[in-house]
Design a protein around this motif. Structure first.
Motif, mmCIF file in Angstrom:
data_model
loop_
_atom_site.group_PDB
_atom_site.id
_atom_site.type_symbol
_atom_site.label_atom_id
_atom_site.label_comp_id
_atom_site.label_asym_id
_atom_site.label_seq_id
_atom_site.Cartn_x
_atom_site.Cartn_y
_atom_site.Cartn_z
ATOM 1 N N LEU A 184 -17.207 -42.015 -20.039
ATOM 2 C CA LEU A 184 -18.265 -42.413 -20.976
ATOM 3 C C LEU A 184 -19.196 -41.232 -21.272
ATOM 4 C CD1 LEU A 184 -19.135 -45.806 -19.250
ATOM 5 C CD2 LEU A 184 -17.485 -45.428 -21.072
ATOM 6 N N LEU A 185 -18.759 -40.388 -22.153
ATOM 7 C CA LEU A 185 -19.473 -39.144 -22.468
ATOM 8 C C LEU A 185 -20.893 -39.381 -22.989
ATOM 9 C CD1 LEU A 185 -18.096 -36.337 -22.206
ATOM 10 C CD2 LEU A 185 -18.202 -36.216 -24.683
ATOM 11 N N HIS A 186 -21.868 -38.683 -22.432
ATOM 12 C CA HIS A 186 -23.252 -38.757 -22.910
ATOM 13 C C HIS A 186 -23.787 -37.331 -23.015
ATOM 14 C CE1 HIS A 186 -24.471 -37.971 -18.786
ATOM 15 N NE2 HIS A 186 -23.615 -38.909 -18.418
ATOM 16 N N TYR A 187 -25.033 -37.217 -23.523
ATOM 17 C CA TYR A 187 -25.521 -35.880 -23.792
ATOM 18 C C TYR A 187 -25.715 -35.038 -22.522
ATOM 19 C CZ TYR A 187 -27.063 -31.990 -26.345
ATOM 20 O OH TYR A 187 -27.111 -30.731 -26.862
ATOM 21 N N ILE B 122 -22.799 -32.750 -22.034
ATOM 22 C CA ILE B 122 -22.793 -31.575 -22.919
ATOM 23 C C ILE B 122 -23.796 -30.539 -22.388
ATOM 24 C CG2 ILE B 122 -22.996 -30.795 -25.333
ATOM 25 C CD1 ILE B 122 -21.065 -33.100 -25.201
ATOM 26 N N PRO C 52 -12.481 -45.369 -13.061
ATOM 27 C CA PRO C 52 -13.230 -45.015 -14.282
ATOM 28 C C PRO C 52 -12.825 -45.956 -15.424
ATOM 29 C CG PRO C 52 -11.954 -43.144 -13.443
ATOM 30 C CD PRO C 52 -11.516 -44.341 -12.689
ATOM 31 N N VAL C 53 -13.674 -46.079 -16.442
ATOM 32 C CA VAL C 53 -13.366 -46.921 -17.602
ATOM 33 C C VAL C 53 -12.241 -46.272 -18.419
ATOM 34 C CG1 VAL C 53 -14.293 -47.919 -19.724
ATOM 35 C CG2 VAL C 53 -15.721 -47.829 -17.669
ATOM 36 N N LEU C 54 -12.346 -44.975 -18.647
ATOM 37 C CA LEU C 54 -11.309 -44.261 -19.397
ATOM 38 C C LEU C 54 -10.330 -43.602 -18.425
ATOM 39 C CD1 LEU C 54 -13.415 -42.502 -22.196
ATOM 40 C CD2 LEU C 54 -12.100 -44.597 -22.380
ATOM 41 N N GLN D 281 -7.148 -39.423 -20.955
ATOM 42 C CA GLN D 281 -8.131 -39.487 -22.044
ATOM 43 C C GLN D 281 -9.360 -38.660 -21.704
ATOM 44 O OE1 GLN D 281 -9.730 -42.489 -24.593
ATOM 45 N NE2 GLN D 281 -8.185 -43.939 -23.951
ATOM 46 N N ILE E 79 -10.615 -35.518 -23.964
ATOM 47 C CA ILE E 79 -11.929 -35.547 -24.609
ATOM 48 C C ILE E 79 -12.747 -34.316 -24.189
ATOM 49 C CG2 ILE E 79 -14.147 -36.785 -24.686
ATOM 50 C CD1 ILE E 79 -12.471 -39.418 -24.593
ATOM 51 N N LEU F 168 -14.181 -30.540 -26.589
ATOM 52 C CA LEU F 168 -15.560 -30.054 -26.787
ATOM 53 C C LEU F 168 -15.568 -28.553 -27.073
ATOM 54 C CD1 LEU F 168 -17.265 -31.975 -23.831
ATOM 55 C CD2 LEU F 168 -17.481 -32.495 -26.276
ATOM 56 N N PRO G 167 -29.463 -43.250 -22.618
ATOM 57 C CA PRO G 167 -28.994 -43.144 -21.247
ATOM 58 C C PRO G 167 -28.428 -41.756 -20.942
ATOM 59 C CG PRO G 167 -27.435 -44.393 -22.585
ATOM 60 C CD PRO G 167 -28.584 -44.068 -23.471
ATOM 61 N N ASN G 168 -28.647 -41.294 -19.713
ATOM 62 C CA ASN G 168 -28.185 -39.950 -19.348
ATOM 63 C C ASN G 168 -27.199 -39.949 -18.188
ATOM 64 O OD1 ASN G 168 -29.856 -40.513 -17.266
ATOM 65 N ND2 ASN G 168 -31.262 -38.801 -17.574
ATOM 66 N N ILE H 61 -25.140 -46.184 -18.686
ATOM 67 C CA ILE H 61 -24.424 -46.739 -19.841
ATOM 68 C C ILE H 61 -23.811 -48.084 -19.461
ATOM 69 C CG2 ILE H 61 -22.386 -46.438 -21.333
ATOM 70 C CD1 ILE H 61 -23.022 -43.430 -21.363
ATOM 71 N N ARG H 62 -23.163 -48.129 -18.289
ATOM 72 C CA ARG H 62 -22.587 -49.408 -17.827
ATOM 73 C C ARG H 62 -23.675 -50.462 -17.681
ATOM 74 N NH1 ARG H 62 -19.704 -46.416 -14.492
ATOM 75 N NH2 ARG H 62 -21.096 -46.950 -12.791
#
Lengths: 162, 162
Positions: free
Chosen positions: A20-23, A26, A60-62, A66, A70, A74, A138-139, A144-145
């Motif tokens: 679940l990619l978030h900022y 990055i 993990p969800v993904l 994957q 992902i 980047l 969310p960070n 996120i979950r």
């Protein structure tokens, strides 16, 4: 080894689950690459599903393929590889031969372990931890979950109301 | 207009919410750019929080600034911009002047609307829809939410068991 760095840029190794990619991800990867200076090459180890399940008690969800694809898509990432199932950082270090290992802000124990490992073997590897990026919510994957579950609970109680 | 394409590459416009990034998003954007041929430039419109709430009845998990920044951090994306709150594609088309608009596989109605718009105005814009990528699960933000909620429900029922 100093001359090598000037010619081709340092190799920086980063690691994580990247579910679940978030900022924050990055931010971490951008600062990891920056730690290698000009022309640095960033290689990211993405944790295997089984490793995550063993360490965190849930999958993990993904799925790992994957998550790896992902991360490699980047801009800041030069290469993303799946970790070993037993997440043996030392095997990865032997294989990649990084100049810098850049860890997430919360990897305090791993930082200590790696510094000891590097010192004992007299390796020329710099170990750094990247500061947390917490100005945007969310960070984290867990926040996120949490947000998704809270929205679901709120929906359920609205549906139950007369 | 043909000559322009040869010199600087076509401008491709793509659009979406991009909440909870999964491999289907990367697939869509990669194929969108491919639709522009060699040296294409991919500009992505990321839907505003208010637009998503109005159309889908709920807010995205990640706020618009984060969603935009994450999309722009992808290798395949040249630029990511936030949409207008009323999601007026026509304003965006006037501003960006794309050569190609590449839509997601499920945007059948939007495709019809845009084709009519382009035809009426005699604009030289190609409208394409990208095929779905469904060999990897989860392949949508809603299936990611579903997976998280199911894991939560299963955890709850385990906790309740004697």
């Amino acid at each position: 080894m100093e001359g090598r760095g000037k010619k081709r840029g340092k190799i920086v190794l980063a690691e994580g689950t990247f579910d679940l990619l978030h900022y924050g991800h990055i931010h971490y990867l951008t600062n990891a690459k920056r730690a290698g200076g000009k022309n640095a090459k960033l290689i990211v180890i993405v944790a295997r599903d089984k490793t995550v399940e063993r360490l965190k008690g849930r999958k993990p969800v993904l799925p790992e393929d994957q998550r790896r694809a992902i991360v490699e898509s980047l801009k800041v990432v030069d290469e993303a590889i799946l970790g070993y199932e037993d997440m043996d950082m030392y095997k990865v270090i032997e294989k990649i031969k990084p100049d810098v290992i850049a860890l997430g802000y919360d990897k305090i124990n791993l930082e200590k372990e790696l510094k000891r490992y590097v010192k004992e073997r007299g390796l020329n590897i710099e170990i750094v931890r990247v500061s947390k990026f917490d100005s945007i919510e969310p960070n984290s994957s867990s926040s996120i979950r949490k947000k998704i579950i809270e929205a679901y609970q709120s929906q359920m109680s609205r549906d139950k109301a007369p």
